[in-house]
Scaffold this active site. Sequence first.
Site, PDB file in Angstrom:
ATOM      1  N   LEU A 165     -11.160  -0.834 -12.389  1.00  0.00           N
ATOM      2  CA  LEU A 165     -12.652  -1.111 -12.059  1.00  0.00           C
ATOM      3  C   LEU A 165     -12.747   0.708 -11.450  1.00  0.00           C
ATOM      4  CD1 LEU A 165     -14.501  -4.256 -11.841  1.00  0.00           C
ATOM      5  CD2 LEU A 165     -13.955  -2.883 -13.512  1.00  0.00           C
ATOM      6  N   SER A 166     -11.846   0.941 -10.471  1.00  0.00           N
ATOM      7  CA  SER A 166     -11.909   2.071  -9.694  1.00  0.00           C
ATOM      8  C   SER A 166     -12.128   3.297 -10.776  1.00  0.00           C
ATOM      9  CB  SER A 166     -10.467   1.779  -8.759  1.00  0.00           C
ATOM     10  OG  SER A 166     -10.606   1.379  -7.706  1.00  0.00           O
ATOM     11  N   THR A 171      -2.117   0.241  -4.873  1.00  0.00           N
ATOM     12  CA  THR A 171      -2.515  -1.357  -5.131  1.00  0.00           C
ATOM     13  C   THR A 171      -0.806  -1.851  -5.019  1.00  0.00           C
ATOM     14  OG1 THR A 171      -3.840  -2.264  -5.984  1.00  0.00           O
ATOM     15  CG2 THR A 171      -3.389  -1.335  -7.466  1.00  0.00           C
ATOM     16  N   LYS A 174       1.027  -1.285  -1.109  1.00  0.00           N
ATOM     17  CA  LYS A 174       1.109  -1.083   0.079  1.00  0.00           C
ATOM     18  C   LYS A 174       1.312  -0.630   1.153  1.00  0.00           C
ATOM     19  CE  LYS A 174      -3.800  -3.116  -1.626  1.00  0.00           C
ATOM     20  NZ  LYS A 174      -4.880  -3.778  -1.542  1.00  0.00           N
ATOM     21  N   ASP A 232      -9.406  -1.392   2.971  1.00  0.00           N
ATOM     22  CA  ASP A 232      -9.902  -2.668   2.233  1.00  0.00           C
ATOM     23  C   ASP A 232     -10.452  -3.427   3.302  1.00  0.00           C
ATOM     24  OD1 ASP A 232      -8.669  -2.708   0.179  1.00  0.00           O
ATOM     25  OD2 ASP A 232      -6.579  -3.084   0.923  1.00  0.00           O
ATOM     26  N   GLY A 237      -4.162 -17.650   2.569  1.00  0.00           N
ATOM     27  CA  GLY A 237      -3.448 -16.579   2.257  1.00  0.00           C
ATOM     28  C   GLY A 237      -2.784 -15.625   2.914  1.00  0.00           C
TER      29      GLY A 237
HETATM   30  P1  NAP Z   1      -0.405 -11.491  -2.071  1.00  0.00           P
HETATM   31  O1  NAP Z   1       0.424 -10.309  -1.132  1.00  0.00           O
HETATM   32  O2  NAP Z   1       0.121 -12.213  -2.952  1.00  0.00           O
HETATM   33  O3  NAP Z   1      -1.729 -12.777  -0.915  1.00  0.00           O
HETATM   34  C1  NAP Z   1      -1.117 -13.263  -1.484  1.00  0.00           C
HETATM   35  C2  NAP Z   1      -0.746 -15.032  -0.350  1.00  0.00           C
HETATM   36  O4  NAP Z   1      -1.570 -16.026  -0.537  1.00  0.00           O
HETATM   37  C3  NAP Z   1       0.698 -14.741  -0.477  1.00  0.00           C
HETATM   38  O5  NAP Z   1       1.112 -15.280   0.471  1.00  0.00           O
HETATM   39  C4  NAP Z   1       0.793 -16.697  -1.578  1.00  0.00           C
HETATM   40  O6  NAP Z   1       2.134 -17.057  -1.239  1.00  0.00           O
HETATM   41  C5  NAP Z   1      -0.663 -17.025  -0.871  1.00  0.00           C
HETATM   42  N1  NAP Z   1      -0.464 -18.259  -1.370  1.00  0.00           N
HETATM   43  C6  NAP Z   1      -0.918 -18.194  -2.450  1.00  0.00           C
HETATM   44  N2  NAP Z   1      -1.460 -19.386  -3.267  1.00  0.00           N
HETATM   45  C7  NAP Z   1      -1.996 -20.210  -2.163  1.00  0.00           C
HETATM   46  C8  NAP Z   1      -2.948 -21.662  -1.524  1.00  0.00           C
HETATM   47  N3  NAP Z   1      -2.706 -22.625  -2.353  1.00  0.00           N
HETATM   48  N4  NAP Z   1      -2.629 -22.441  -0.928  1.00  0.00           N
HETATM   49  C9  NAP Z   1      -2.374 -21.075   0.711  1.00  0.00           C
HETATM   50  N5  NAP Z   1      -1.850 -19.846   0.010  1.00  0.00           N
HETATM   51  C10 NAP Z   1      -1.888 -19.133  -0.525  1.00  0.00           C
HETATM   52  O7  NAP Z   1      -1.720 -10.891  -2.899  1.00  0.00           O
HETATM   53  P2  NAP Z   1      -2.866 -10.062  -1.954  1.00  0.00           P
HETATM   54  O8  NAP Z   1      -2.895  -8.583  -2.296  1.00  0.00           O
HETATM   55  O9  NAP Z   1      -2.787  -9.996  -0.616  1.00  0.00           O
HETATM   56  O10 NAP Z   1      -4.402 -10.286  -2.422  1.00  0.00           O
HETATM   57  C11 NAP Z   1      -5.239 -11.343  -2.662  1.00  0.00           C
HETATM   58  C12 NAP Z   1      -6.036 -11.309  -3.422  1.00  0.00           C
HETATM   59  O11 NAP Z   1      -6.577 -10.507  -3.126  1.00  0.00           O
HETATM   60  C13 NAP Z   1      -6.412 -11.317  -4.508  1.00  0.00           C
HETATM   61  O12 NAP Z   1      -6.246 -11.975  -5.609  1.00  0.00           O
HETATM   62  C14 NAP Z   1      -6.240  -9.979  -4.916  1.00  0.00           C
HETATM   63  O13 NAP Z   1      -6.719  -9.640  -6.013  1.00  0.00           O
HETATM   64  C15 NAP Z   1      -7.669  -9.793  -4.166  1.00  0.00           C
HETATM   65  N6  NAP Z   1      -7.798  -8.266  -3.830  1.00  0.00           N
HETATM   66  C16 NAP Z   1      -9.079  -8.019  -3.756  1.00  0.00           C
HETATM   67  C17 NAP Z   1      -9.451  -6.821  -2.981  1.00  0.00           C
HETATM   68  C18 NAP Z   1     -10.660  -6.139  -3.364  1.00  0.00           C
HETATM   69  O14 NAP Z   1     -11.054  -4.922  -2.960  1.00  0.00           O
HETATM   70  N7  NAP Z   1     -11.983  -7.117  -3.803  1.00  0.00           N
HETATM   71  C19 NAP Z   1      -9.045  -6.164  -2.757  1.00  0.00           C
HETATM   72  C20 NAP Z   1      -7.436  -6.398  -2.375  1.00  0.00           C
HETATM   73  C21 NAP Z   1      -7.020  -7.974  -2.621  1.00  0.00           C
HETATM   74  P3  NAP Z   1       3.403 -16.641  -2.131  1.00  0.00           P
HETATM   75  O15 NAP Z   1       3.608 -15.186  -2.308  1.00  0.00           O
HETATM   76  O16 NAP Z   1       4.349 -17.071  -1.768  1.00  0.00           O
HETATM   77  O17 NAP Z   1       2.503 -17.054  -3.790  1.00  0.00           O
END
Ligand code: NAP
Length: 282
Positions: A21-22, A67, A71, A107, A131
């Site tokens: 959406l950016s 993204t 990152k 972020d 997470g």
């Molecule tokens: P990521 O690097 O994949 O980190 C997610 C972490 O959560 C991973 O370590 C994953 O483990 C773990 N996980 C998965 N399922 C879990 C559960 N049920 N219980 C506990 N831990 C669990 O993803 P990310 O980049 O940090 O992004 C996370 C979320 O934030 C995404 O949905 C993204 O869209 C959102 N986000 C939003 C914004 C915004 O501006 N609103 C900005 C950045 C990110 P595994 O790798 O082992 O699965």
Amino acid sequence: MKITAKTKVTGLIGYPVEHSLSPVMHNSAFEALELDYCYVTFSVEPSRLEEAIRGIRALGIAGINVTIPHKEAVMKFLDRIDEEAREIGAVNTVVNKEGLLIGYNTDGRGFMASLNENCYFPQGKRVFIVGAGGASKAVAYYLSKEASELFIYDIDRQKSLNLVNHLKGHGKVSMAKVTVAEDISTIREADIVINATPIGLKPEDPSPVDIELLHKGQIVCDLIYKETRLLREASMKGCQTINGLGMLLWQGVFAFELWTGKKPPVEVMRKALMEALGVRLK
Ligand code: NAP
């Protein structure tokens, strides 16, 4: 928007990027301020990241967002990393300053701005983050400066431990007692609960948290910018809820300011996001 021979290019590097959406948010802002800039997306496979970053210099691209999954990997290809981004360990914004590429992370600041504009203040509060990936790192960095306690819970315990150790390494900024949550039921004791996993992105996803662990009075945040099952169920339990749209907005606001040096038209950017999604910001 009129593209001219002088139009400065900004954009997003990720893989994938088609859902982003950016572009709608930043292009609305450039138009509103009548700035001769545009924002586009670049789908860059991980193996071609270095080439892409060299391309930024060669093509004189003014700035980019970064993204998933770049990152962290992008950091080694930049000329300078802002201190906070270095401490977080990830970059989501790059500014091209006359050929010098400087990495920032907006972020975490974006998340805090979103909390604050909803009148939620984590000072002295107990915060539980589900997470321990990239987004969690940025959010936890800022929360560790304000909360009294920070619990990190990831299905991969080692990841939780790595993040806790990383945060403890910044003892000079960390106010909170930061610990690995060995059991997700600790969530009962939290004032603020944050979902920083991708669980909830798909409509059929379950909630990453057993809803029975939540109770009235808690603030439940999802970094996902939609109304997830977690938020719907938490709301039914009497929790206050906040989705990730505000974080998306504010990380973009701070990036816009870094690229242009202008005061971002926040309400224009918010409206563009709301129109694109057809939802209310919380
Ligand atoms: P990521 O690097 O994949 O980190 C997610 C972490 O959560 C991973 O370590 C994953 O483990 C773990 N996980 C998965 N399922 C879990 C559960 N049920 N219980 C506990 N831990 C669990 O993803 P990310 O980049 O940090 O992004 C996370 C979320 O934030 C995404 O949905 C993204 O869209 C959102 N986000 C939003 C914004 C915004 O501006 N609103 C900005 C950045 C990110 P595994 O790798 O082992 O699965």
